[in-house]
Scaffold this active site. Structure first.
Site, PDB file in Angstrom:
ATOM      1  N   TYR A 195       0.755  -1.106  -0.297  1.00  0.00           N
ATOM      2  CA  TYR A 195       0.056  -0.025   0.087  1.00  0.00           C
ATOM      3  C   TYR A 195       0.801   1.219  -0.139  1.00  0.00           C
ATOM      4  CZ  TYR A 195      -3.826  -3.034   1.681  1.00  0.00           C
ATOM      5  OH  TYR A 195      -4.572  -4.173   1.828  1.00  0.00           O
ATOM      6  N   HIS A 232       0.909 -11.360   2.864  1.00  0.00           N
ATOM      7  CA  HIS A 232      -0.369 -10.810   2.365  1.00  0.00           C
ATOM      8  C   HIS A 232      -0.984 -11.952   1.359  1.00  0.00           C
ATOM      9  CE1 HIS A 232      -1.564  -6.462   0.385  1.00  0.00           C
ATOM     10  NE2 HIS A 232      -2.564  -7.423   0.505  1.00  0.00           N
TER      11      HIS A 232
END
Length: 278
Positions: free
Chosen positions: A50, A108
């Protein structure tokens, strides 16, 4: 506002709702995340990919005497699954936040074709033992991936963050996680780029409770003991999303929303059995 907590098998507790921070970057991201903390959010979701761990950390550092209440989350990207790279990446995450630790660190995606997620998991275990992170978990892992991790390391995750929304309700996955005492966080809990909030079933239930469609969907998550992570930059949306714990859906309403599930309900066809992200 008091937010309920859910408890994993090892006793770890997490707030029953969190803030998604994807695309909350830079100074505007710091402001939005800071407002969310002041509004009452205590679970912040971020990731290396991100590119906003710095904004999250700065918002937490600027929020006053709440550090020990806030769960800062980040996630290891697929390109750094090898053991040594994973440990270095976790260290860099801590450095970027400017905090003394990351509270919850996740892998992730499993990236099964790459087949390094066991190495990554061992690195997360080591990072926890070194005090770089407090709790470790997963994101987008399937039961077979989790079973392998536990079999090879003896360490279970406290949480698995997966895609959950009414078009993809994940019945079987939720049953598995409950059975194993693993908390479930839901990403894209309100759907994204689809007509979910306009669906007649959602609209009817929302009207019956005098709340918004978004609040209805979040109340559905809460009723199923899924921790939703809605992203919101505006103070109004943040407050609305947080104000869902007084909404009590009936079992029939929960089931009616769950029944909206579709075989092709994934938002972007990201099946963790084959999808890989780096």
């Amino acid at each position: 506002m008091t937010i309920p907590h859910l408890t994993a098998a090892d006793g770890t507790t997490l707030p029953a709702i969190g803030l998604g921070t994807y695309k909350l970057n830079g100074s505007a991201g710091v402001d939005a995340i800071g407002h969310a903390i002041r509004a009452g959010y205590r679970l912040l979701d971020s990731a290396v990919n991100y590119e906003n761990e710095g904004a999250v950390g700065r918002a937490v550092r600027s929020a006053g005497d709440v550090r020990d209440e806030v769960i800062v989350t980040s996630k290891l990207p697929g390109r750094h699954h090898s053991y040594d790279e994973a440990l270095t990446t976790i260290e860099e995450s801590v450095f970027r936040t400017g905090l003394d630790r990351v509270d919850l660190y996740l892998i992730h995606w499993p990236n099964p074709k790459q087949d390094l997620y066991v190495q990554a998991w061992r690195a997360l275990i080591e990072a926890r033992e070194r005090g770089l992170v407090r709790h470790i978990g997963l994101s987008n892992f399937l039961p077979e991936h989790i079973d392998r991790l536990v079999a090879e390391t003896g360490v279970a995750p406290v949480v698995n963050q997966i895609e959950v929304h009414p078009y993809f309700p994940q019945r079987e996955a939720l049953d598995y996680h409950r059975e194993h005492g693993i908390l479930v966080q839901g990403w894209s809990p309100l759907g994204h780029g689809n007509d979910l909030q306009q669906h007649p079933v959602i609209a009817e239930i929302a009207k019956a409770h005098g709340v918004s469609p978004a609040q209805t969907i979040l109340a559905w998550h809460v009723a199923r003991q899924v921790i939703p992570l809605p992203k919101a930059a505006s103070p109004q949306r943040q407050a609305e999303n947080l104000d869902v714990f007084g909404i009590t859906l009936t079992d029939a309403q929960v089931e009616a929303i769950t029944a909206l599930g579709r075989p092709d309900g994934r938002l972007a066809d990201q099946d963790p059995a084959v999808y890989e992200e780096f």
